[in-house]
Scaffold this active site. Structure first.
Site, PDB file in Angstrom:
ATOM      1  CE  LYS A 204      38.244  39.381  45.155  1.00 15.47           C
ATOM      2  NZ  LYS A 204      36.779  39.473  44.846  1.00 15.47           N
TER       3      LYS A 204
ATOM      4  CB  THR B   6      41.491  35.833  43.927  1.00 16.76           C
ATOM      5  OG1 THR B   6      42.687  35.529  43.237  1.00 16.76           O
ATOM      6  CG2 THR B   6      41.766  36.998  44.863  1.00 16.76           C
ATOM      7  CG  ASP B   7      44.989  31.841  42.838  1.00 18.02           C
ATOM      8  OD1 ASP B   7      44.824  33.044  42.540  1.00 18.02           O
ATOM      9  OD2 ASP B   7      45.393  30.993  42.022  1.00 18.02           O
ATOM     10  CD  GLU B   8      46.107  37.487  41.577  1.00 12.12           C
ATOM     11  OE1 GLU B   8      46.445  38.615  41.960  1.00 12.12           O
ATOM     12  OE2 GLU B   8      45.973  37.180  40.384  1.00 12.12           O
TER      13      GLU B   8
ATOM     14  CE1 TYR C 242      41.080  41.280  41.888  1.00  8.40           C
ATOM     15  CE2 TYR C 242      42.942  39.779  42.138  1.00  8.40           C
ATOM     16  CZ  TYR C 242      41.585  39.989  41.952  1.00  8.40           C
ATOM     17  OH  TYR C 242      40.725  38.911  41.837  1.00  8.40           O
TER      18      TYR C 242
END
Ligand code: NAD
Ligand code: DAU
Length: 332
Positions: free
Chosen positions: A149, A121-123, A145
């Protein structure tokens, strides 16, 4: 090709399975999924006779080895995907993203699987006020989260470096489209608007997300699987960046409701203000997004309007309790 897709009873994984079977009908596909609250067999109904479904967790080494035996490639979608739930209780996020990824990577190495793609993810890069993150930007996750990741991504890189496995990472921006669990902003607001309920907007609603149609992300992941360079990460950003409040207003227009349904509620703790990815590297492999937000959003709203059979059991089940716990009010 014999392909194992983990987490494919979820939103993006099930989209990916359909995209792969459309592109390569002769591929042999197995799915490994724990069927959490977000994993639903009906997401795979259209392809049911064309895949092998195995119920199990990626952190279970025995199940993983059985599922992976004889596979040429693995694509790992399995995850707990909701930031708000990770803030409330992070335990299962660490187990799935860290232990689960570690078990998958071990089995990939031991069984000599030729290729492994980690869906990320970009997060993991955190928030960015201006400009866009590239694949060499430092990881700076904000939530449990995204931190777990990022840990999964680092494990992938460590296995490439230490054992020389052919693994790649694909980092996507915010996905939307049919079959997304209604805890996420777009389906939550669509269903609430259809019901004439309030649309909860965190804080001032000026946070920015980069919207990517799930079919476009799925094609990007498959491009990375086929053409990516082992050991590399690839960013996949959507074509349109929008403030949350504008997304919510657009949903109200599309459902024939007015702004009086908007309710500003307490902000998410540690809320990232803006995400943005440069997709230059994956575009060099030949990928480009095909769906603009202006077309994908009405298509998504229409899908939810036409598929009450899909969301009605969700809204009357676990989701109802989650909603009350998180928003402190009942669903209409
Ligand atoms: P989702 O929550 O809809 O689906 C997750 C799936 O994984 C479910 O079918 C669930 O049952 C399964 N699963 C969860 N834990 C498991 C475990 N321990 N073992 C086996 N299966 C398990 O999620 P999604 O939105 O489809 O996201 C899929 C992947 O894409 C995730 O890795 C997520 O981090 C990543 N991603 C999501 C987005 C987005 O906007 N939704 C954007 C970029 C990346
Ligand atoms: O950016 C990629 C990520 O996108 C994925 O890795 C995650 O799995 C996925 O859940 C998504 O994370 P976000 O937190 O960005 O998505 P969510 O739909 O939860 O929220 C989108 C934006 O809307 C965010 O700024 C928070 C805000 N929001 C969300 C909800 C649920 C609200 O204002 N109100 C809400 O009720």
């Amino acid at each position: 090709m014999k392909l194992l897709v983990t987490g494919a009873a979820g939103f993006i994984g099930s989209t990916y399975v359909r995209v792969v079977l459309d592109a390569r009908p002769d591929d042999d596909l197995a799915v490994l999924d724990k069927l959490t609250y977000a994993g639903r067999r009906e997401n795979l109904a259209e392809v049911e006779g064309r895949i092998t479904f195995i119920e199990g967790a990626i952190e279970d080494p025995r199940v993983v080895r059985e599922a992976m035996e004889g596979c040429d490639a693995v694509v790992n979608f399995a995850a707990e995907s909701h930031v708000d739930r990770s803030i409330a209780d992070q335990d299962v996020f660490a187990r799935t993203h860290v232990i689960g990824t570690s078990v998958l990577l071990d089995a990939t190495r031991e069984l000599g699987v030729s290729r492994y793609v980690q869906v990320s993810t970009d997060e993991v890069y955190g928030s960015i006020e201006e400009g866009s993150f590239t694949e060499t930007s430092p990881l700076n996750p904000s939530s449990p989260y995204s931190a777990t990741k990022a840990a999964g991504d680092l494990l992938v890189s460590a296995h490439v470096h230490t054992y020389g496995i052919e693994a790649l990472i694909c980092r996507g921006s915010n996905n939307y489209g049919p079959r997304q669990y209604p805890e996420k902003l777009i389906p939550l607001c669509v269903l609430n608007a259809l019901a004439g309920d309030h649309l909860p907007v965190y804080g001032d609603g000026r946070q920015v997300r980069n919207w990517l149609y799930a079919e476009d992300f799925s094609r990007a992941i498959d491009t990375v699987l086929q053409k990516g360079e082992p050991g590399q990460a690839y960013n996949v950003g959507g074509p349109d960046e929008e403030e949350n409040i504008e997304v919510v207003r657009r949903i109200l227009e599309l459902t024939g409701r007015d702004d009086s349904l908007i309710e500003h509620v307490t902000d998410r703790p540690g809320h990232d203000r803006r995400y943005s990815l440069s997709s230059d590297k994956v575009r060099k492999l030949g990928w480009e997004p095909l769906t603009r937000f202006a077309d994908g959003l009405p298509r998504t709203v229409d899908w939810y309007r036409d598929n009450e059979w899909w969301w009605e059991p969700i809204r009357s089940g676990e989701y109802r309790e989650y909603y009350e716990r998180h928003y402190g009010r009942s669903l209409r």
